[in-house]
Each structure stands twice: as structure tokens, then as C-alpha cells.
Design an enzyme around this catalytic site. Structure first.
Site, PDB file in Angstrom:
ATOM      1  N   GLY A  27       0.994  -1.087   0.260  1.00 54.35           N
ATOM      2  CA  GLY A  27      -0.021  -0.135  -0.289  1.00 54.35           C
ATOM      3  C   GLY A  27       0.664   0.949   0.118  1.00 54.35           C
ATOM      4  O   GLY A  27       2.267   1.194  -0.149  1.00 54.35           O
ATOM      5  N   GLY A  28       0.333   2.246   0.413  1.00 51.19           N
ATOM      6  CA  GLY A  28       0.424   3.653   0.375  1.00 51.19           C
ATOM      7  C   GLY A  28       1.715   3.736   1.226  1.00 51.19           C
ATOM      8  O   GLY A  28       2.945   4.594   1.013  1.00 51.19           O
ATOM      9  N   MET A  29       1.698   3.162   2.599  1.00 55.76           N
ATOM     10  CA  MET A  29       2.506   3.331   3.858  1.00 55.76           C
ATOM     11  C   MET A  29       3.056   2.203   4.380  1.00 55.76           C
ATOM     12  O   MET A  29       4.513   2.187   4.992  1.00 55.76           O
ATOM     13  CB  MET A  29       1.192   3.855   4.674  1.00 55.76           C
ATOM     14  N   ALA A  30       2.275   0.700   4.201  1.00 53.86           N
ATOM     15  CA  ALA A  30       2.751  -0.613   4.246  1.00 53.86           C
ATOM     16  C   ALA A  30       2.804  -1.472   3.472  1.00 53.86           C
ATOM     17  O   ALA A  30       2.265  -1.329   2.438  1.00 53.86           O
ATOM     18  CB  ALA A  30       2.326  -0.453   5.459  1.00 53.86           C
ATOM     19  N   ASP A 146      -8.917   6.264   7.347  1.00 48.28           N
ATOM     20  CA  ASP A 146      -8.669   5.950   5.373  1.00 48.28           C
ATOM     21  C   ASP A 146      -9.630   5.052   5.687  1.00 48.28           C
ATOM     22  O   ASP A 146      -9.158   3.821   5.006  1.00 48.28           O
ATOM     23  CB  ASP A 146      -6.779   5.784   5.896  1.00 48.28           C
TER      24      ASP A 146
END
Length: 661
Positions: A27-30, A146
Site C-alpha cells: 500500500g501507500g504506507m506499508a 482512511d
């Protein structure tokens, strides 16, 4: 050219306990991996922060880790059947990670990709469980921030199921993770938008503020997508999508799927009001409304029918266009049931009656006023005053209140604000645009234009330049060529296929590297060359170290490989192979060269002369220089022959034969 290889975390052991087995999603963060908890012998999910998220916070890593740990503790205390449980947290190679419950199923995004859109009863069932999880978080003081299909997991019901999603178990993930990263990003870069723009609430765009009503808005957008198969807004750039949430109302789902009941339009509209105060106060309040809609649609008499007109103008009932499966409250889980309550209808508001005799009283008042001179004079004066007010008002609203707008184009933002302040104008900013020639924060356009008529103290809308648009090359290493090509095209870049090469780690067709390398900032439309893997090479290099060169030549010849020999000083026997490149086990093509280091043997020494010496003296001389001696015939005679001959270079330790007579 930068070369990147497969995920190095695969096979790693985290904290001496969690063995990483495979990558599930990025994903975008992890990134999420499956892992085995070797202590409890169970499968878990491990979510580890991207190296691109933690390094910005390396200087403040202590605060970042502390926030991440606090969030993990808070989430771990959040126990609910629709929340993905958190078991543990830690740090690996400087990157924080969470250990979570492994849910065997798919994300709602995967379901929508396969099904496109869901039936209303399935969409409401998923929304109900999703809101139940978010409501538990809101009661614990957590805001998800989110909510989107990627964070909603749909698993098979514990008792199995018929495939209908009404029977599925829904779990929500990622509570608090966005909040921990967002807090660190705010310290570094100020207020940043840490939500997915397709589901972002207006107040997050305009104010950066999030509360439980922010999650209600995102859940409403997810319900809209489940019902219609698409999100309400799209655009070329994320910022365009985000501002549509601010400037436009979410359309009714029935405008895209006409068969949907009006009650679903009303439910989506309540959840997605642009004004947070007009939405349900939190996910619990929204859950109650969803359950009420399910009960209403569950009534067997509630269905949608269509009247069609036939040629003789007789209206007949066609087949129902939408029937929603009845879901009785008693069939829901205990956490999802509506509270029992009495029925009864709401009292009707009584309509106010018109006062009796009002017309008669007005007529009497007119007679009294117009019947006296003073009354008529007062009416005339009032008419004159009203005429003057109308004339002055007409001049003011038609001409007097207007002035001309100043010229603000080509000014910097600071200069334009100063000029507007001097003129008493208010500035509003439209979406900025990229421009190759106009520097960043310079005014590209204004509305109304310069010298145009504008109300004194009115508002001028400015469009600022973002400067030349530049894009980072996305990370497509490790992805299939088609997927990498799609991702690059979506990032406004032009993918191109470069040379392929063999790789022992990645299968054929997977991207090995990019040129320019990942993260390089380039112009839109720039070409990005993809270097692809050809898979493992057809020939495996054998182990040749320690073998004689002649034997090695034969082995390589059978494999179709070419030796490239380099002599090297060594104490090893002559012609013994000391090293090789590539190493054994490496895959290569036929005809490839294998570099071999070959021993030149130990350094040679010259044999001394012992001819004409007494035999015993000759023996002592040779042995003192490290040569073993073999005496023949008469040990007490005179040395007449020696082999090897004097001054012959031989390896140390060579036996010298002396013949004595």
C-alpha cells in the site's frame, strides 16, 4: 543504471519469532506479509512501514516509534469481531511493524474488481459490519481516517456459505496507522492529506481536520461504489478529485443504476453531506440508519416495479426491476441488531388556522387611514421616501457599488495579496496548475479579469502556478511487465521495453530495473526503459575449485562453456584451480566464459652441486637445503652422479638421488 532485485524481507525472521513467508499486498504506507509465528505455530499477517515512510522521520525516529507504539497499544485494546486484531508490534531494521490477525479472504477492492458492483442486500450487509467495526473505534476515541475498499476484508462465513456476500464476515484493518504516520508527516512538512482522495471528506481537504463524521463520509462513498460500481468523482490529478468532494454534492446512486430504491439514495446522501454537521454524528448513528434501511427493504411488500405504456394506453405492471432480499433483524449477529422498541406513529403537526376576520380588520384600517387628511399626507410622504430609496438603491446596485478589478496576473502570490489588500479585495484560490514557463506561486489567471467590473471589496479568484510538473519514477521493480506498463502510463510516463537478462531470483517477464532508476524526478511524458528478467539461465556453472586444469577443461567443454585461464602464484600444486567466476551454481548461457585462477605451483629452488664430495657430506649439504636424499651404491664413497643435476630448478622438497662409488 540502477539494478533492484526481489524483496529481501522474504524468509527473514523478525524479533526471533516471525518468519516472513510471502508478500500479500503493498500500500501507500506499508507492505503486508504472511508470516509464521514460530513460538505459537500459527499464521499471522505482518504489516511493516515502507522504508520511504520511516526515513523522513529518522531524525525524529524516537518520536515516530513512540507514536506508532502508542497507536498499536490502542488498537490492540480494540476488541470487536469486525476489527482485525493486533497481536504484537516491534521494529525490524529500523522500520516499525505490526503483527495482526491473518484473515483468509479478499479485500473489498478485489471483490469489486471481480463483481464490479454488488446487490443492495450485499452492499448493506457489508456496510453494516464495516460500520459496526468503525463504531467500536469511535467509542474508543479512534478515528480511522482512511476508510476505503482496500482496508475492508471480506472472509467466508465461519460456517461456510452459499457464496452470497450477505453471509460473509467483514473485518476492517489499519485503525490508527494513518494517524501515526500523519502525525510524523505534520512535524516534518506541516499539514498533509493522509487519506485516499476518492474517499476523502471535504473537511480533510480544506482544514486537515478529522473526526468520526469524516469516517462516516468515507463509508458513504464506499457504499456508493458498492451500489454503482464506481466512485462519484474522477480526474487527471488527485488534487482535482479531492476538491470535487468540497465543491460538489455526491450524486444519487440511482442516477447511475436506475433500478435502485430511493431509500438508498437518501441513505448515501445523509452520509455524504459536505457539511459535517449534517451527517450522522458517528459510525454508530450511521449503523442505526443502515439497519433501518435494511429492515425497510426487507419488507416483502417493499419492491420496485416499473409501469410501461403499451399501444392502447393501458398501463400494466412489468417484471420487478429490483427486489431486495428480506433480512430479518433476528438473523443478524447480536452486535448488529437494532434495539427493540415500540412502534407507534409520530404525532402529526396540526396546521395553524388562519385568524378569523383578518380581511375585515384590514379593510377597516384602510378606511380609517385614507379618511383623514393626516393619513393621506402620511401615505404620500411614505410613497416619496420609498421612491427616493428605490432610486438610490437602483443606482447603488446598478453602478455605485462597483469598481474595476486590479491587474494581478504575473505577480507572485505575496505581491498579489498585498495589491488586493490595498484595494480592499478578498482573494480566493482555485486549483493551481502546472506550467513549464511560469514559476511556482506566480499568478497564472484571475477571475474577474483585470479592468473587469467587480463589487467594491469583492472576491477575486486566483489560479497559481505549481511550476514545471515533475514526477518521480514509480517503483515497478518485481512486477510483471504488463502491470508495470500500466502503472507507468497512469503516472503520465512512457514505458519502453529494454534489453532482457537472465536472473536467478526473478521469473521471466518480471521487471529487474528501470532506466532512469526508481525515484528519479522526470518530466511528464518521459520515457522509462524497463529491463526484464529472462528467468534462470539454461546452464549451471559447476564447482571447479581444487580440480586440475585439464579435468576442468573437459567438464566445461561438455557444458558448452569456455574457460578463461589466469596463472597465479600459490603454494598449491601446479595446475590446480584456485578460484572461479561466476561461482558454482550460477546460471549462465551456453558459450559463456568461466574465469579460472590456476596455480603456478610453489616457487622453485636450484639443486646445489655435490659431485666429488664424500657421500655423507653430499647428503648433509642437500638435506640442509630441504632436499630429501636417496643414496645409491656405496654410502661411504665419493659422489659421482646426482639427479636432478646441479643448478636444476625444482619445487622445494624434491628428492635428489646421489650415486656414490
Amino acid at each position: 543504471m540502477d539494478t533492484q532485485v526481489a524483496d529481501t524481507l522474504l524468509g527473514s525472521l523478525l524479533d526471533g519469532r516471525y518468519r516472513i513467508r510471502g508478500r500479500v499486498a503493498r500500500g501507500g504506507m506499508a507492505t503486508v506479509y504472511t508470516a509464521t509465528d514460530e513460538r505459537l505455530e500459527r499464521t499471522v499477517a505482518v504489516k511493516i512501514i515502507h522504508p520511504t515512510q520511516a526515513p523522513q522521520a529518522r531524525a525524529r525516529m524516537a518520536g515516530f516509534v513512540e507514536r506508532f507504539t502508542d497507536e498499536a497499544k490502542t488498537i490492540a485494546r480494540l476488541t470487536h469481531p469486525n476489527v482485525v486484531a493486533v497481536y504484537d508490534q516491534g521494529i525490524h531494521a529500523g522500520l516499525p511493524y505490526l503483527v495482526m490477525e491473518y484473515v483468509r479472504g479478499r479485500t473489498l477492492r478485489d471483490v469489486l474488481a471481480e463483481r464490479r458492483r454488488l446487490d443492495p442486500d450485499e452492499a448493506l450487509a457489508i456496510t453494516e459490519q464495516m460500520l459496526a467495526a468503525i463504531a467500536a473505534a469511535h467509542r474508543a476515541g479512534l478515528v480511522h481516517r482512511d476508510v476505503k475498499p482496500e482496508n475492508v476484508l471480506v472472509a467466508e462465513a465461519p460456517a461456510g456459505g452459499s457464496g452470497n456476500l450477505v453471509d460473509s464476515v467483514v473485518k476492517v484493518a489499519d485503525f490508527g496507522l494513518a494517524r501515526a504516520v500523519e502525525a510524523s508527516a505534520e512535524e516534518e512538512n506541516g499539514n498533509q492529506l493522509m487519506a485516499t482522495v476518492a474517499y476523502v471528506a471535504p473537511e480533510l481537504v480544506t482544514q486537515g481536520h478529522a473526526d468520526p463524521r469524516t469516517d462516516v463520509y468515507s463509508a458513504g462513498i464506499v457504499l456508493f461504489e458498492m451500489l454503482t460500481g464506481r466512485v462519484p468523482y474522477d480526474g487527471d490529478r488527485p488534487v482535482e478529485v479531492a476538491w470535487q468532494h468540497v465543491d460538489r454534492d455526491v450524486p444519487a446512486p440511482s442516477t447511475l443504476v436506475p433500478a435502485l430504491p430511493p431509500v438508498l439514495d437518501a441513505l448515501v446522501a445523509r452520509a455524504t453531506r459536505r457539511d459535517p454537521a449534517a451527517r450522522p454524528a458517528d459510525a454508530g448513528a450511521m449503523l442505526t440508519q443502515v439497519q433501518a434501511v435494511r429492515d425497510e427493504l426487507g419488507d416483502p411488500h417493499a419492491h420496485t416495479a416499473v409501469l410501461r405504456q403499451i399501444s392502447d394506453d393501458t398501463a400494466v405492471l412489468s417484471q420487478p426491476t429490483q427486489v431486495v432480499a428480506a433480512v430479518r433483524p433476528a438473523e443478524r449477529p447480536a452486535w448488529a441488531r437494532l434495539p427493540e422498541g415500540g412502534g407507534g406513529q409520530r404525532p402529526h403537526r396540526r396546521r395553524a388556522e388562519e385568524p378569523e376576520g383578518l380581511g375585515a380588520r384590514l379593510a377597516a384600517l384602510r378606511t380609517r387611514v385614507m379618511g383623514s387628511p393626516r393619513g393621506r399626507l402620511a401615505v404620500a410622504a411614505a410613497v416619496v421616501v420609498l421612491g427616493l430609496v428605490a432610486a438610490i438603491g437602483g443606482w447603488w446596485f446598478g453602478v455605485g457599488r462597483y469598481t474595476v478589478a486590479p491587474q494581478l496576473v504575473s505577480m507572485t502570490k505575496a505581491e498579489a495579496e498585498a495589491q488586493a489588500q490595498r484595494g480592499g479585495f478578498t482573494l480566493r484560490y482555485a486549483d493551481p496548475r502546472y506550467d513549464e514557463k511560469v514559476p511556482k506561486d506566480t499568478v497564472l489567471g484571475q477571475a474577474p479579469g483585470s479592468a473587469a467590473r467587480i463589487v467594491k471589496g469583492g472576491t477575486i479568484t486566483l489560479t497559481l502556478s505549481l511550476g514545471p510538473e515533475r514526477l518521480p519514477v514509480p517503483d515497478v521493480v518485481g512486477k510483471d511487465y504488463d502491470l508495470a506498463q500500466t502503472e507507468l502510463s497512469g503516472a503520465k510516463l512512457v514505458p519502453a521495453k529494454g534489453a532482457s537478462r537472465y536472473d536467478d531470483a526473478l521469473p521471466a517477464g518480471v521487471v529487474l530495473a528501470t532506466d532512469p532508476k526508481v525515484g528519479t524526478v522526470v518530466k511528464p511524458g518521459s520515457k522509462v526503459t524497463l529491463i526484464l528478467s529472462k528467468g534462470r539461465a539454461p546452464v549451471t556453472v559447476p564447482n571447479l575449485v581444487g580440480k586440475n586444469i585439464n579435468e576442468a577443461r573437459g567438464i566445461l567443454a561438455k557444458l558448452g562453456l569456455t574457460p578463461e585461464e589466469t596463472p597465479k602464484d600459490s603454494d598449491k600444486p601446479k595446475d590446480e584451480i584456485l578460484g572461479q567466476s561466476p561461482a558454482d551454481g550460477t546460471g549462465v548461457e551456453k558459450g559463456a566464459k568461466v574465469k579460472l585462477e590456476i596455480s603456478k605451483g610453489p616457487p622453485q629452488v636450484a639443486v646445489p652441486r655435490v659431485i666429488d664430495m664424500p657421500c655423507q657430506q653430499a647428503k648433509q649439504t642437500l638435506e640442509s637445503q630441504g632436499f630429501p636424499v636417496n643414496v645409491q651404491l656405496n654410502p661411504n664413497g665419493i659422489a659421482r652422479l646426482q639427479n636432478p643435476a646441479e643448478n636444476t630448478p625444482v619445487p622445494p622438497g624434491t628428492t635428489v638421488t646421489v650415486t656414490c662409488l
